[in-house]
Each structure stands twice: as C-alpha cells, then as structure tokens.
Enzyme design. Structure first.
Site, PDB file in Angstrom:
ATOM      1  N   ASP A 208       0.882   2.452   3.747  1.00 58.18           N
ATOM      2  CA  ASP A 208       0.093   3.605   3.424  1.00 58.18           C
ATOM      3  C   ASP A 208       1.022   4.851   3.132  1.00 58.18           C
ATOM      4  O   ASP A 208       0.255   5.933   3.379  1.00 58.18           O
ATOM      5  CB  ASP A 208      -1.288   3.764   4.010  1.00 58.18           C
TER       6      ASP A 208
ATOM      7  N   HIS B  64       0.803  -1.220   0.016  1.00 59.88           N
ATOM      8  CA  HIS B  64       0.041  -0.033  -0.023  1.00 59.88           C
ATOM      9  C   HIS B  64       0.726   1.293  -0.156  1.00 59.88           C
ATOM     10  O   HIS B  64       1.216   1.732   0.940  1.00 59.88           O
ATOM     11  CB  HIS B  64      -0.944   0.107   1.237  1.00 59.88           C
TER      12      HIS B  64
ATOM     13  N   LEU C 256       2.485   6.686  -5.014  1.00 60.17           N
ATOM     14  CA  LEU C 256       3.821   7.145  -5.572  1.00 60.17           C
ATOM     15  C   LEU C 256       3.477   8.407  -6.323  1.00 60.17           C
ATOM     16  O   LEU C 256       4.476   9.120  -6.584  1.00 60.17           O
ATOM     17  CB  LEU C 256       4.253   6.197  -6.601  1.00 60.17           C
ATOM     18  N   ARG C 257       2.009   8.685  -6.496  1.00 57.51           N
ATOM     19  CA  ARG C 257       1.710   9.946  -7.004  1.00 57.51           C
ATOM     20  C   ARG C 257       2.041  10.312  -8.347  1.00 57.51           C
ATOM     21  O   ARG C 257       1.690  11.388  -8.876  1.00 57.51           O
ATOM     22  CB  ARG C 257       2.304  11.185  -6.135  1.00 57.51           C
TER      23      ARG C 257
HETATM   24  O1  DOR Z   1      -4.566   8.858   4.694  1.00 45.99           O
HETATM   25  C1  DOR Z   1      -4.734   8.629   3.511  1.00 45.99           C
HETATM   26  N1  DOR Z   1      -4.183   9.139   2.612  1.00 45.99           N
HETATM   27  N2  DOR Z   1      -5.650   7.325   3.396  1.00 45.99           N
HETATM   28  C2  DOR Z   1      -5.969   7.311   1.939  1.00 45.99           C
HETATM   29  O2  DOR Z   1      -6.908   6.278   2.125  1.00 45.99           O
HETATM   30  C3  DOR Z   1      -5.724   7.752   0.966  1.00 45.99           C
HETATM   31  C4  DOR Z   1      -4.167   8.473   1.155  1.00 45.99           C
HETATM   32  C5  DOR Z   1      -3.791   9.673   0.196  1.00 45.99           C
HETATM   33  O3  DOR Z   1      -3.798   9.190  -1.092  1.00 45.99           O
HETATM   34  O4  DOR Z   1      -3.087  10.415   0.437  1.00 45.99           O
END
Ligand code: DOR
Length: 431
Positions: free
Chosen positions: A308, A63, A66-67
């Site tokens: 995450d 999870h 990488l943007r």
């Molecule tokens: O904290 C989070 N940031 N939870 C998510 O589900 C998405 C993520 C994000 O893309 O920044």
C-alpha cells in the site's frame, strides 16, 4: 544496464512458493533474459559472487499508488518503479485512484505505455470498479481488461452499495478478474481518523471501530458465496477480518487477502504523538490485531504481503492529524520490516518470501513469482543482514512520508533483475 549472461554464484537459491519448493545452495545462470540453469559450478558470462545472500524470485507487490497520471508531485511511474526496484520488487500493481481515475481503457493504456517507456519494473494496472470511484455505476471493466488491467478496485474507498458490489463481482467474474475491496463501512467509520480505542480516547482523536472493516468483509463474503466470484481483501488490519477470511477459505470460497508491513509492525500507539506519517487507511490497530495478522500470515490465511505504498507530499501531511491524507511509503521499507520479523523468529523465512513472490502472483493470476529453469529472469538478491538506514536522501520515492525515517533496520535487496536486466544494484557490482 544489461549484464548479458550472468551467473549468480554460491547463494541460497530460494523459491518456497514453487510447486516443488527450492531451497539449496547453488548457482543461477541467466541468459537472454531467462533462467537457464540452476546448479553448482556453473560457468558462462559474468560471475557474481553471492555467497551468504539469498537469490529469490523478484518480489511482487499487489498494492501500490504510483500517482501518475495527475499527482506527479507526489510520485510518478519513473520514481515509483525506481523505488520498487530498490526494494527488490520486479512487478507492481498500481491502484486506479489517479487523476483521471483509471476507469477507462484510455487511462489504462496510458499507464501501460508510460511504464514501458520509463518504468524500471513491470507495472500491472488495476482498474476502478465504479466510474470515477463514485460508487454509483460500474466502470468500463471489460474494456480496461483489453487494455491490460489485472484486477479491479475502488481502493481508497469501499464499494458501499451491496447491490453494486454484487454486480461488480458478477461482471468481473466474466473476465476472470479479482475484485479488490477496500473494506471500510463508512457509516460505521464515521470519518474516524485512527483506530477507535484507548489511544484515540487518550489523545482526543476521533476513531473508527475495527468492525468498520470486518462488517464489510462479512457482507462481501455472503455475496461472494452467492456469485462465486474472485474476491481479494486489501490491507487486512483486524483480528476479526482474519477470522472471517480463515472461515471463508475453510468453506472453499475464492477469497484471497493481503497485509501491509506497517499493519504488522505498528500499532495505534504509534499515533500517540499525532505524527501524521502514521495516519493510514485502514488505521493502525491494536497489539492484539498485530498478533492475529502475524498468525494469519504465518498459517496462510493471509496470502500475501502488499505495501500500500502511498506517497504524499508535505502539503497533505504537514497539517493536523484529522486533516492529513492517509498513507505511508512502503516499497523501500517492506523487505527490511519483514526480515525483522524473520530475525525475531516470529515469521518463518520461507513463508515471508512466498508471501512476497509466488503467493501474490497466484492471487491475481500474474506471471512470474518463481525461479524455475526456463522462467523469465525476474530475480531479487537479498542480503538478510545488511543494515539499512531509512533516510530521506536515499529514498528513490519522490515523497518521504514514512515514520521509519531515521531508523536502522537489517536486511535489504542488493540486486534486482527484470528479465535478466539489472534495474537496481546497491554496490555497483554488475557495472
Ligand atoms: O492509507 C491509504 N492511502 N489507504 C488507502 O486506501 C489509500 C491510500 C492513498 O491513496 O493514499
């Protein structure tokens, strides 16, 4: 740099998730990108003394954000995979909430190609469940599978429509892909920016209740039972969700789940000073939830640890708590945070390493995650005592949004090899 043939000498060779778990003092010999021998007194090529260090399979993160494409000012494949290598990870799965969304094969292929060109570690894309993450129509799941996705998810958003979730599970099943749910019932969450409870009341921030997560998981488990499809709960944050997954596994449902280091390490008390770096989705919960997460991780109800990793720039974070984008970095802090639990005696070290290696590989059916002779040499060498101060200057990630900045933790990756190639070497010993 490719160190060529290499012997990691005298470490604790440690592969707890293997069918025949390994835990022995010894040497690992690597040649032509593979592990060719594990034993004692091995010779050949370059010798690296790894006494007092752990030699484990390269860590795998299911999870990561990488943007790229679209939000390269926060992170890109090059910087994100460098951060991964520095954290000991050799393979990461990247979420589809990019711009454009990874909901089509062309986007999947772009990510795969860029990762091959500039990625320090393996990148396995996750495709969207629904077109544009809009929750209305299924994305091109079959086509994306051809392009290289390993799972589907609308992460960042839940699939609110139960009928669509059913179809997603049925469709993904035909491609043997797990469906990864960001479990947050938006009607129950009502846009709450943190956990609903005493802290939220005290500081005057609207919260979202724990049942916003568990109600959606309970609903999904009914559909999983109906469809028999593989289901993975992302970033489990509540005690009740742990209980639901435990019960579902007892019944033999094809369910897996993950927990983040930050949900284990921090509670909603961390939000008490409106530090937007503590704003994440799902939100940090209570001490009782943390305890249940740790217990669930320990007993295997929670299969794996996933970061995450969610980079954001000051534009999204230097604003009021309610307005801030949720998310914090994870790749370079995960191992030190988890090793802290090990040192405190609240998490078994074998379980910790399994949850970062073989278990995530199994959850998504990925290759790697083991140290057997003949396996591709994706390897992480850990110094379990080495102090690490989390500092903006030293983070490889483009973004710096972590509440752990300034903290000194102990335990970190010192060497990361992908297919025998050195992608991270803290002390420059392979140079
Ligand atoms: O904290 C989070 N940031 N939870 C998510 O589900 C998405 C993520 C994000 O893309 O920044």
């Amino acid at each position: 740099m490719d160190p060529g043939d290499l012997v990691l000498r005298g470490g604790r060779v440690f592969d707890p998730a293997a069918a025949r778990p390994v835990d022995q003092a010894g040497d690992v010999r690597i040649a032509h990108g593979r592990i060719v021998e594990i034993g004692r007194g091995l010779v050949g090529g370059r010798i690296l003394d790894v006494r007092d260090l752990w030699v484990v399979p390269g860590l795998i993160d299911l999870h990561v954000h990488l943007r790229e494409p679209g939000h390269e000012y926060k992170e890109d494949i090059e910087s994100g995979t460098r951060a991964a290598a520095a954290g000991g990870f050799t393979a990461i799965c990247c979420m589809p909430n990019t711009r454009p969304v990874n909901h089509q094969r062309t986007v999947t292929e772009l990510i795969v190609r860029r990762a091959r060109e500039v990625g320090a570690v393996r990148v396995r894309p996750i495709g969207a469940i629904t077109a544009g993450l809009e929750g209305k129509a299924l994305a091109d799941i079959g086509d994306m599978k051809e392009g290289g996705i390993v799972a589907v998810s609308d992460d960042g958003r839940p699939v609110m429509n139960a009928g669509l979730m059913r179809r997603a599970l049925e469709y993904a099943r035909t491609f043997d892909l797990p469906v990864v749910q960001h479990a947050e019932d938006l009607d129950l969450a009502e846009g709450g920016a943190m956990n609903e409870g005493a802290v939220a009341t005290r500081i005057g921030i609207k919260g979202q209740p724990a049942c916003a997560e568990s109600a959606m998981v309970a609903r999904d488990l009914e559909i999983v039972e109906w469809t028999g499809a593989r289901y993975h709960v992302a970033h489990v944050s509540t005690a009740r969700t742990v209980a639901l997954v435990r019960e579902a596994k007892r019944r033999g449902l094809p369910v897996t789940c993950e927990v983040t280091p930050h949900h284990l390490a921090l509670s909603d008390e961390a939000c008490a000073h409106y530090d937007t770096r503590t704003k994440v989705m799902p939100p940090l919960r209570t001490a009782a939830d943390q305890e249940a997460l740790l217990e669930g991780l320990g007993d295997g109800t929670i299969d794996c640890i996933a970061t995450d990793h969610a980079p954001h720039s000051p534009v999204e974070k230097d604003v009021e708590f309610e307005c801030a984008a949720p998310g914090m970095l994870g790749l370079e802090t995960a191992l030190p945070i988890i090793l802290d639990f090990v040192r405190m005696g609240s998490l078994d070290e074998r379980r910790a390493i399994a949850a970062l290696t073989g278990a995530p590989a199994r959850a998504f059916g990925l290759s790697g995650g083991g140290l057997a002779v003949g396996a591709v040499a994706d390897v992480c060498v850990i110094d379990p005592e080495r102090p690490v101060t989390i500092s903006a200057d030293e983070l490889s990630s483009k973004s710096k949004n972590t509440p752990f900045l300034g903290q000194t933790l102990a335990g970190r990756a010192v060497l990361t090899l992908v297919e025998g190639r050195c992608v991270y070497d803290l002390d420059g010993r392979t140079r």
